[in-house]
Design a protein around this motif. Structure first.
Motif, PDB file in Angstrom:
ATOM      1  N   LEU A  16       0.827  -1.214   0.000  1.00 54.59           N
ATOM      2  CA  LEU A  16       0.000   0.000   0.000  1.00 54.59           C
ATOM      3  C   LEU A  16       0.858   1.259   0.000  1.00 54.59           C
ATOM      4  O   LEU A  16       0.585   2.212  -0.745  1.00 54.59           O
ATOM      5  CB  LEU A  16      -0.929  -0.009   1.217  1.00 54.59           C
ATOM      6  CG  LEU A  16      -2.075  -1.021   1.189  1.00 54.59           C
ATOM      7  CD1 LEU A  16      -2.816  -1.022   2.529  1.00 54.59           C
ATOM      8  CD2 LEU A  16      -3.043  -0.707   0.059  1.00 54.59           C
ATOM      9  N   LEU A  17       1.887   1.288   0.841  1.00 52.36           N
ATOM     10  CA  LEU A  17       2.736   2.475   0.929  1.00 52.36           C
ATOM     11  C   LEU A  17       3.509   2.703  -0.365  1.00 52.36           C
ATOM     12  O   LEU A  17       3.750   3.848  -0.752  1.00 52.36           O
ATOM     13  CB  LEU A  17       3.702   2.337   2.110  1.00 52.36           C
ATOM     14  CG  LEU A  17       4.583   3.547   2.410  1.00 52.36           C
ATOM     15  CD1 LEU A  17       3.744   4.796   2.671  1.00 52.36           C
ATOM     16  CD2 LEU A  17       5.492   3.264   3.605  1.00 52.36           C
ATOM     17  N   ALA A  18       3.898   1.618  -1.035  1.00 50.32           N
ATOM     18  CA  ALA A  18       4.655   1.759  -2.276  1.00 50.32           C
ATOM     19  C   ALA A  18       3.824   2.413  -3.374  1.00 50.32           C
ATOM     20  O   ALA A  18       4.383   3.053  -4.283  1.00 50.32           O
ATOM     21  CB  ALA A  18       5.150   0.390  -2.745  1.00 50.32           C
ATOM     22  N   ARG A  19       2.496   2.266  -3.318  1.00 47.76           N
ATOM     23  CA  ARG A  19       1.632   2.882  -4.337  1.00 47.76           C
ATOM     24  C   ARG A  19       1.306   4.340  -4.025  1.00 47.76           C
ATOM     25  O   ARG A  19       0.736   5.037  -4.861  1.00 47.76           O
ATOM     26  CB  ARG A  19       0.330   2.081  -4.460  1.00 47.76           C
ATOM     27  CG  ARG A  19       0.520   0.721  -5.105  1.00 47.76           C
ATOM     28  CD  ARG A  19      -0.813   0.153  -5.578  1.00 47.76           C
ATOM     29  NE  ARG A  19      -1.686  -0.180  -4.464  1.00 47.76           N
ATOM     30  CZ  ARG A  19      -1.732  -1.393  -3.906  1.00 47.76           C
ATOM     31  NH1 ARG A  19      -0.950  -2.359  -4.358  1.00 47.76           N
ATOM     32  NH2 ARG A  19      -2.553  -1.632  -2.911  1.00 47.76           N
ATOM     33  N   ALA A  20       1.656   4.795  -2.839  1.00 44.66           N
ATOM     34  CA  ALA A  20       1.356   6.181  -2.466  1.00 44.66           C
ATOM     35  C   ALA A  20       2.275   7.140  -3.217  1.00 44.66           C
ATOM     36  O   ALA A  20       3.462   6.886  -3.398  1.00 44.66           O
ATOM     37  CB  ALA A  20       1.521   6.363  -0.960  1.00 44.66           C
ATOM     38  N   THR A  21       1.714   8.256  -3.653  1.00 41.35           N
ATOM     39  CA  THR A  21       2.490   9.253  -4.389  1.00 41.35           C
ATOM     40  C   THR A  21       2.961  10.400  -3.494  1.00 41.35           C
ATOM     41  O   THR A  21       3.875  11.135  -3.861  1.00 41.35           O
ATOM     42  CB  THR A  21       1.650   9.833  -5.544  1.00 41.35           C
ATOM     43  OG1 THR A  21       0.431  10.389  -5.018  1.00 41.35           O
ATOM     44  CG2 THR A  21       1.293   8.730  -6.544  1.00 41.35           C
ATOM     45  N   TRP A  22       2.325  10.550  -2.316  1.00 39.88           N
ATOM     46  CA  TRP A  22       2.704  11.654  -1.440  1.00 39.88           C
ATOM     47  C   TRP A  22       4.124  11.498  -0.913  1.00 39.88           C
ATOM     48  O   TRP A  22       4.745  12.495  -0.510  1.00 39.88           O
ATOM     49  CB  TRP A  22       1.731  11.770  -0.270  1.00 39.88           C
ATOM     50  CG  TRP A  22       1.691  10.566   0.626  1.00 39.88           C
ATOM     51  CD1 TRP A  22       0.835   9.511   0.557  1.00 39.88           C
ATOM     52  CD2 TRP A  22       2.577  10.290   1.722  1.00 39.88           C
ATOM     53  NE1 TRP A  22       1.123   8.583   1.537  1.00 39.88           N
ATOM     54  CE2 TRP A  22       2.178   9.042   2.264  1.00 39.88           C
ATOM     55  CE3 TRP A  22       3.650  10.961   2.302  1.00 39.88           C
ATOM     56  CZ2 TRP A  22       2.833   8.468   3.355  1.00 39.88           C
ATOM     57  CZ3 TRP A  22       4.290  10.386   3.382  1.00 39.88           C
ATOM     58  CH2 TRP A  22       3.893   9.158   3.902  1.00 39.88           C
TER      59      TRP A  22
END
Length: 314
Positions: free
Chosen positions: A20-26
């Protein structure tokens, strides 16, 4: 219950949470804080896995009738029953295996990486031309220029670090672009980003394939490049760095080195024209990193540590 909770936390922190964190752009707007968050997740995953095993081990030495822990593991077979006792032993053995794999992985990654760097450093010292580098009004040694027409730039971290560029890089780039690319590589060396990558590589190799995720390693690689880009922007500005990255995009570094170009070049160049880093996002990431380490400790570790203390002082 503590052992089960620790095991679930460990599985979440090595699988779904990194994905999930790897897909975050922020995270691209707070690279340093995001790396700290990734480190907290990795550390919490390791601690949770070990805690699950220790909690299981404590059940194998439950107090006897006299209030003291039993002397042997096998003496608990009658109390627990064969199925439950076998499960406890297998889980504890798996925890020990992960610990051994982690120790071996750290050694293997460190030794193999340093051997490759030492060999390549010897090669570039032989075939490359030594040259003074000027970066952010500082002049230093450790720059090697290779007689290669293709633009490329990379660094070899370590005690005897090197920054390596090609003749094609110096020919194709303007002076401020050369400053940007050198600042990028020197930032890697100064902050020892290679050690961060080694840690994540070792943790990735230690966990079994069916539970681990490559998301953490790939995401940290990108974030480290973003940190070096930020240093280069402060030295030369975003436009010279963007041009230098595009010029060196096809350059490939040898194993163990850290290249300026690579498959993430387009993403990084787009970021240079974006909104920039966010203090709010950075503070949120730091708070999340603290919560990942503190909350499981308070909610899970304290209760079973209390029970373990009672067991051994009985």
């Amino acid at each position: 219950m503590s052992a089960l909770a620790f095991a679930l936390v460990a599985l979440l922190l090595v699988g779904p949470v990194p994905a999930l964190l790897a897909r975050a752009t922020w995270t691209m707007r707070a690279p340093r804080a995001s790396i700290v968050l990734w480190q907290s997740i990795a550390l919490a995953a390791v601690l949770s896995a070990f805690s699950a095993g220790i909690a299981i081990a404590s059940r194998l030495f439950v107090p006897g009738a006299d209030g003291r822990p039993t002397a042997t593991i096998t003496s608990e077979i009658e109390a627990l029953g064969w199925p439950l006792w076998t499960t406890y032993v297998l889980v504890f053995a798996l925890t020990l295996l992960i610990g051994a794999r982690l120790a071996v992985s750290v050694l293997q990654v460190a030794i193999a990486t340093r051997r490759r760097r030492a060999h390549h450093r010897m090669v570039v010292d032989l075939v490359g031309k030594p040259q003074k580098w000027e970066c952010n009004r500082r002049v230093g040694d450790g720059l090697r220029v290779l007689e290669v027409s293709q633009p490329l730039a990379y660094c070899l971290p370590g005690v005897r670090s090197r920054v390596v560029v090609s003749e094609g890089t110096l020919t194709a780039l303007e002076d401020n672009e050369v400053t940007a690319i050198l600042s990028h590589e020197r930032a890697h060396l100064r902050a020892r980003h290679d050690l961060v990558l080694e840690m994540f590589t070792a943790v990735h190799a230690a966990f079994p394939r069916f539970v681990r995720s490559a998301s953490a390693l790939d995401a940290v690689r990108l974030l480290i490049e973003l940190l070096a880009d930020d240093a280069a922007v402060r030295a030369a500005g975003p436009t010279p760095l963007a041009r230098a990255l595009v010029a060196c995009a096809e350059g490939r570094a040898p194993a163990g080195a850290m290249a300026a170009g690579g498959p993430t070049t387009v993403l990084r160049v787009r970021r240079l024209g974006g909104s920039g880093n966010s203090l709010v996002l950075a503070m949120t990431a730091y708070l999340a990193a603290a919560a990942v380490l503190v909350v499981p400790t308070v909610a899970l570790a304290v209760p079973w540590l209390t029970e373990l203390h009672r067991l051994f002082i009985a």
